[in-house]
Scaffold this active site. Structure first.
Site, PDB file in Angstrom:
ATOM      1  N   GLY A 142       0.844  -1.362  -0.241  1.00  0.00           N
ATOM      2  CA  GLY A 142      -0.135   0.046   0.045  1.00  0.00           C
ATOM      3  C   GLY A 142       0.759   1.318   0.215  1.00  0.00           C
ATOM      4  O   GLY A 142       0.307   2.241  -0.294  1.00  0.00           O
ATOM      5  N   TYR A 150      22.882  -4.788   4.850  1.00  0.00           N
ATOM      6  CA  TYR A 150      23.515  -5.204   5.985  1.00  0.00           C
ATOM      7  C   TYR A 150      22.950  -6.868   6.621  1.00  0.00           C
ATOM      8  O   TYR A 150      23.160  -7.009   7.593  1.00  0.00           O
ATOM      9  CB  TYR A 150      23.345  -4.133   7.007  1.00  0.00           C
ATOM     10  N   LYS A 157      16.752  -9.924   8.680  1.00  0.00           N
ATOM     11  CA  LYS A 157      16.973  -9.779   7.266  1.00  0.00           C
ATOM     12  C   LYS A 157      18.124 -10.983   6.692  1.00  0.00           C
ATOM     13  O   LYS A 157      18.082 -11.625   5.930  1.00  0.00           O
ATOM     14  CB  LYS A 157      17.510  -8.583   6.952  1.00  0.00           C
ATOM     15  N   PRO A 199      19.717   2.896   0.552  1.00  0.00           N
ATOM     16  CA  PRO A 199      18.786   3.775   0.849  1.00  0.00           C
ATOM     17  C   PRO A 199      17.839   4.444  -0.460  1.00  0.00           C
ATOM     18  O   PRO A 199      18.653   4.878  -1.286  1.00  0.00           O
ATOM     19  CB  PRO A 199      19.651   5.099   1.121  1.00  0.00           C
TER      20      PRO A 199
END
Ligand code: COA
Length: 288
Positions: A25, A155, A170, A198
């Site tokens: 969304g 990372y 992760k 980023p």
């Protein structure tokens, strides 16, 4: 260097895909949903809040695409099963999944509460497992091939201070994709991870950037800019498409070389004016 938007794909590239996108969304999930739909996929978006999901579906339908949404907390396996049922009732069998939903915040690890650690790990690691297992079960049962992507981060490999629950989760997700790439290859199910640097989104930047962190973050990127949503969505489309049939168990980094820069001892020279860098390097002479 400015990015020029080009549409690198043929129309209808994903027309035989029904893609379920978690966290579809808002942010990068929404961008991926719009991209997949623009390439002909039927797109199901799931997430906790109905309003942004509805808005994404509305945008896709307005552009002539097919989409559906289901409210779902990926932490809850039963809610995931119900979301798949609901999306499949509208769009037909799902054959592709983008595990995009995530949770993260900056916090010194000794200050994390049980629930803080739990929240992030359950969204990222358990959520990815719940969704991936559900798609896998359905595809295996139906003898259909399929694709799974997980959005991780650079990372996931190195770990990262001050986002420990996210780093641990992760890393687990990356291991999950790599494990299943081997285990489910026999079923024709491909699984890959994407490790973005980023990419500005309200969700991430409001939690992870403060003060001059944003300026410092862009300074770590050799390309001197953040990623654009379209660049990540194009990679998602490529990995879901028939253009990458032999690619599985991979983790594709898309970060303008930020992670490499951060890990390279002499990378700082790349940020100096090149003539100044050369002058500095040639001025360093060993003493006889
Ligand atoms: N520092 C320390 N602890 C924090 C925190 C922060 N910045 N933000 C939340 N927490 C803790 C809360 O205090 C709570 O723990 P407690 O019950 O011991 O007090 C726990 O985390 C859960 O927070 P809550 O807000 O109740 O959970 P939630 O399930 O509604 O939200 C989060 C989950 C915390 C991950 C929230 O940030 C979120 O919804 N994120 C989704 C979007 C996102 O993070 N996007 C960025 C992805 S890169």
């Amino acid at each position: 260097m400015t990015h020029i938007d080009r549409s690198p794909f043929r129309t209808g590239l994903l027309e035989n895909r029904t893609v379920l996108i978690t966290g579809g969304g808002t942010g990068l999930g929404r961008s991926a949903a719009l991209k997949c739909a623009s390439l002909g996929a039927r797109v199901g978006v799931v997430g906790r809040r109905e309003e942004p999901l509805k808005a994404t579906v509305g945008e896709i339908e307005k552009a002539g695409g097919r989409a559906a949404f289901a409210s779902c907390d990926v932490r809850d396996a039963a809610s995931v099963v119900a979301a798949f049922d609901s999306i499949e009732a509208s769009l037909g069998p799902v054959n592709s999944l983008v595990n995009n939903a995530a949770g993260n915040f900056l916090c010194a690890s000794e200050d994390l509460s049980d629930n803080a650690f739990d929240s992030v790990v359950k969204i990222v690691l358990y959520g990815t497992f719940n969704c991936t297992r559900e798609l896998g079960r359905r595809l295996i049962r139906a003898k259909q091939e399929g694709h799974v992507l997980a959005i991780v981060t650079s990372y996931a490999v190195t770990g990262s201070a001050f986002v420990l629950p996210s780093a641990a989760a992760k890393a687990g997700v990356l291991a999950m994709m790599r494990s299943l790439a081997v285990e489910w290859a026999v079923y024709g199910i491909r699984l890959n991870a994407i490790a973005p640097g980023p990419f500005p989104t309200e969700g991430a930047f409001s939690r992870l950037m403060a003060g001059d962190l944003e300026k410092k973050a862009v300074e770590r990127v050799p390309m001197k800019r953040f990623g654009e949503h379209d660049e990540l969505s194009n990679l998602i489309a490529y990995l879901l498409s028939d253009a990458s049939p032999y690619q599985t168990g991979d983790c594709v980094t898309i970060d303008g070389a930020e992670a490499l820069f951060s890990g390279q001892e002499f990378a700082g020279f790349a940020h100096l004016d090149r003539a100044a860098a050369k002058a500095l390097m040639t001025s360093i002479k060993p003493k006889k």
